[in-house]
Design an enzyme around this catalytic site. Structure first.
Site: not given
Ligand code: GLC
Length: 708
Positions: A273
């Site tokens: 993430d």
């Molecule tokens: C975030 C989220 C995730 C998302 C990613 C990209 O912080 O936790 O769900 O897909 O960033 O935007």
């Protein structure tokens, strides 16, 4: 998911390309950077596109993250650098968060789950893919399949609620909607199951927080929707920010390799993430980016999202033998295989050629309205709904004139002209009398009051955990004024989370849980309030009676001292200062019709054998045609470990005319009855099972059988 090649051919071609790559080029594939101005992203900032282009030119970016805006030109420029200015010209994939639509916004996932209609949700994902791939995007960071039982957690809005079986059905449908149903075989997205695993169990409902999830609960609850999405062919899994029993998942070889690949059979790419690898330093399991890179790569994270530990440290980790080259080849092979599968290796500009949408497509809006109609849950109705057209209605509430109704995690280009809920009532033909204050409610020339209450759609989503999820005093004051004035009180709850509505419920003659439903929310809500739409939604989450009850969910264990039906036996698992039952349970939802259920009938090939067919006759005893989500629950009464007092194991939406009766049957097989045992095997126990079929997790026609 592959278009004109078999998966095997894609693996072979990826292997041939891999053999031509230097170590540096391989490592360069495993970093994801953001397109566009990232100056606001702190340690994830790539700076300008220029800086990004320089990184790409050096072969240090394999995947782009597009903040769900419309940046097709930026993507095209970046792709051209990757293809024309690097030695091997390997194109980049472009990821973004298509969570509940792209240009056309559908109901929040937690609301759509209330439809109990995976096939309609699948169609909504296909529309999201259709619109996003026209903007150069080929990977969605969805579906989010985190089981959530704590409504203080703002991201409960993005998931499919508390039940593993319902979430699994939606996970499969969503993956297939994104990956298989695009308008053009050459333009289908890859799906990303997230956030592996158990992210929704954060202590206190606080986002990113630690979780305490035992191994059996991990496999019997939290990974169930992931397994369904993996079996449907999802090509990415995103590791969660959180820790499980102290181990950050991003650094957990057990979770990301032993469990995800060994037990669940995932063969796609694992992505971290957002800056989660660098955050291992904050977690206290690494002191430097190099240690963080070693921990994450060893655990099984293939691609680093937005931080730079891989970019800065992997070269030396492989050079000094801390990591073996075979694991690098395996990670890069997985990513290159997906690039072949989506067609990028044949045509790097494949997703950049289609005309973008210049306005909302009426067919997409019609689908959004259908899903919104099915997602609204009628919780209570004591002679107040539907309100016939032309009726004068005093309209009030904090949400009554808000245009921000799309829900969190959307960035549609068409978010401005969303009609308010009040405008929806006017368009529907109600005689709307704005009454924003208690005094105006008292004096309004109307016998009914419609109160749109709840929280702003910006109050849920990432980083939006709240300790107080009660309906506000301001909204309650409006309901009290209406009640004191002797008017019919209709409360419509607009929110991205299960709220505590106990006081509002007591003051209301009717309660409609409307969530946030995207572009067509105003029309759908007005349709339900006037009866043009017959409500059919069923709660995807239990509604707690109080914050003190949290977590409260229907599929709890019985304990050795279960509370009795009267909830008055002191030495049992209960509260002494109030009911231990939720205000409304998972699966609850009323209609303008009334459904009756016959006793169950069971049949199996032989005594105690599977498949067991469970049948019931459902009758619409009402005066309007209506849909009902018929639900099948089981209880494994004598298992090797404690099993939930009820588990959803089947559901079917049936639409019945007034007086119509339909036989609804479910086949129970080993798959539905199996669970993971302490020895790691997934199987069903012989012995007694109790069954229920009904319109909610509470009650229903009951039966039982003995599995041989
Ligand atoms: C975030 C989220 C995730 C998302 C990613 C990209 O912080 O936790 O769900 O897909 O960033 O935007």
């Amino acid at each position: 998911m592959t278009r004109n090649r078999t998966h095997g051919e894609c693996v072979r071609l990826a292997g041939e390309l891999l053999a031509r790559m230097t170590r540096e080029e391989k490592i360069g594939q495993l970093t994801q950077r953001c397109i566009g101005d990232t100056s606001g992203l702190g340690n994830a900032a790539t700076g300008s596109n220029n800086d990004l282009h320089n990184m790409i030119r050096k072969g240090r970016v394999g995947v782009l993250l597009q903040p769900a805006l419309h940046m097709k030109r930026d993507v095209l420029e970046a792709q051209r650098v990757a293809v024309e200015e690097t030695r091997l010209g390997i194109p980049m994939m472009t990821h973004t968060d298509v969570i509940h639509g792209f240009d056309t916004v559908f109901p929040l996932p937690v609301a759509a789950a209330c439809s109990f209609d995976p096939s309609l949700i699948r169609q909504s994902c296909a529309v999201g893919a259709k619109e996003a791939t026209a903007c150069g995007i080929n990977v969605t960071c969805a579906p989010m399949v985190d089981i959530a039982r704590d409504p203080r957690w703002g991201r409960i809005a993005e998931g499919c609620g508390e039940d593993p079986f319902l979430c699994a059905a939606i996970s499969e449908a969503s993956v297939r909607g994104y990956q298989e149903d695009g308008p053009d075989p050459a333009l289908r997205m890859s799906a990303t199951l997230k956030h592996f695993a158990g992210y929704g169990a954060g202590e206190g409902g606080r986002d990113y927080n630690e979780t305490q999830i035992g191994g059996l609960t991990m496999q019997n609850v939290y990974t169930v929707p992931f397994k369904a999405g993996i079996d449907a062919g999802a090509r990415y899994v995103m590791a969660g920010f959180h820790s499980v029993d102290g181990m950050p998942v991003t650094a957990s070889r057990y979770h990301l390799t032993t469990l995800l690949r060994g037990v669940l059979g995932f063969d796609g790419a694992v992505i971290s993430d957002f800056t989660a690898i660098r955050e291992l330093i904050q977690h206290g399991v690494a002191e430097t980016p190099r240690e963080a890179a070693l921990a994450a790569f060893s655990a099984g994270v293939d691609i680093e999202m937005m931080s730079d530990c891989y970019d800065s440290s992997l070269e030396s980790l492989f050079a000094d033998g801390s990591l073996d080259e075979a694991s690098l080849d395996a990670a890069v092979l997985r990513l290159l295989t997906i690039k072949y599968e989506v067609g990028l290796m044949d045509d790097p500009y494949l997703f950049l050629k289609r005309e973008e949408y210049t306005s909302l497509d009426p067919a997409h809006l019609a689908l959004a309205e259908r899903l919104a109609d099915e997602s609204i849950v009628l919780l209570k109705n004591e002679g107040a709904l539907p309100v016939s057209k032309g009726t004068p209605a005093a309209v009030c509430g904090s949400r009554a004139n808000d245009r921000s109704l799309l829900g969190c995690w959307q960035s549609s280009r068409f978010a401005k002209d969303v009609p308010t809920l009040t405008e929806g009532l006017i368009a529907e033909g109600l005689d709307v009398i704005p009454a924003p204050t208690p005094e105006e409610i008292r004096t309004a020339p109307a016998d009914c009051v419609i109160a749109f209450i709840g929280e702003p759609d910006s109050a849920s989503g990432e980083g939006c955990s709240r300790s107080d999820i009660n309906v506000t005093e301001e909204d309650l004051a409006l309901l009290r004024a209406a009640k004191e004035a002797g008017k019919k009180v209709i409360s419509v709850i607009c929110t991205g989370r299960p709220m505590v509505i106990t006081q509002a419920d007591a003051l209301s003659d009717a309660v409609v849980y409307a969530w946030y439903l995207g572009h067509r929310m105003a029309a759908s809500v007005a349709g339900v309030l006037t009866g043009r739409v017959v409500p059919s939604g069923k709660l995807s989450c239990s509604l707690p009676r109080s914050i003190g009850q949290i977590p409260v969910h229907y599929d709890h264990l019985n304990t050795g001292r279960p509370r009795n039906a009267q909830d008055n036996d002191r030495f049992t698992s209960r509260y002494t200062d109030g009911s231990s039952e939720p205000l409304y349970p998972f699966g609850h939802g009323l209609s303008y019709a009334a459904f009756t259920y016959s006793p169950l009938s069971l049949s199996s090939p032989a005594q105690g054998c599977l498949p067991l067919t469970v049948s019931v006759e459902v009758t619409n005893a009402g005066s309007v045609t209506a849909a009902e989500a018929v639900q099948l629950y089981i209880r494994d009464v004598s298992a090797e470990i404690g099993r939930p007092v009820k588990e959803l194991k089947g559901f079917a939406r049936v639409t019945l005319a007034p007086g119509e009766t339909r036989r609804v049957s479910f086949d129970l097989t080993e798959k539905e009855l199996a669970y993971t045992h302490p020895d790691g095997t997934r199987r069903a126990d012989p012995g007694r099972f109790t069954l229920w079929v009904g319109g909610s997790s509470a009650g229903g026609s009951e039966g039982s059988f003995i599995l041989g």
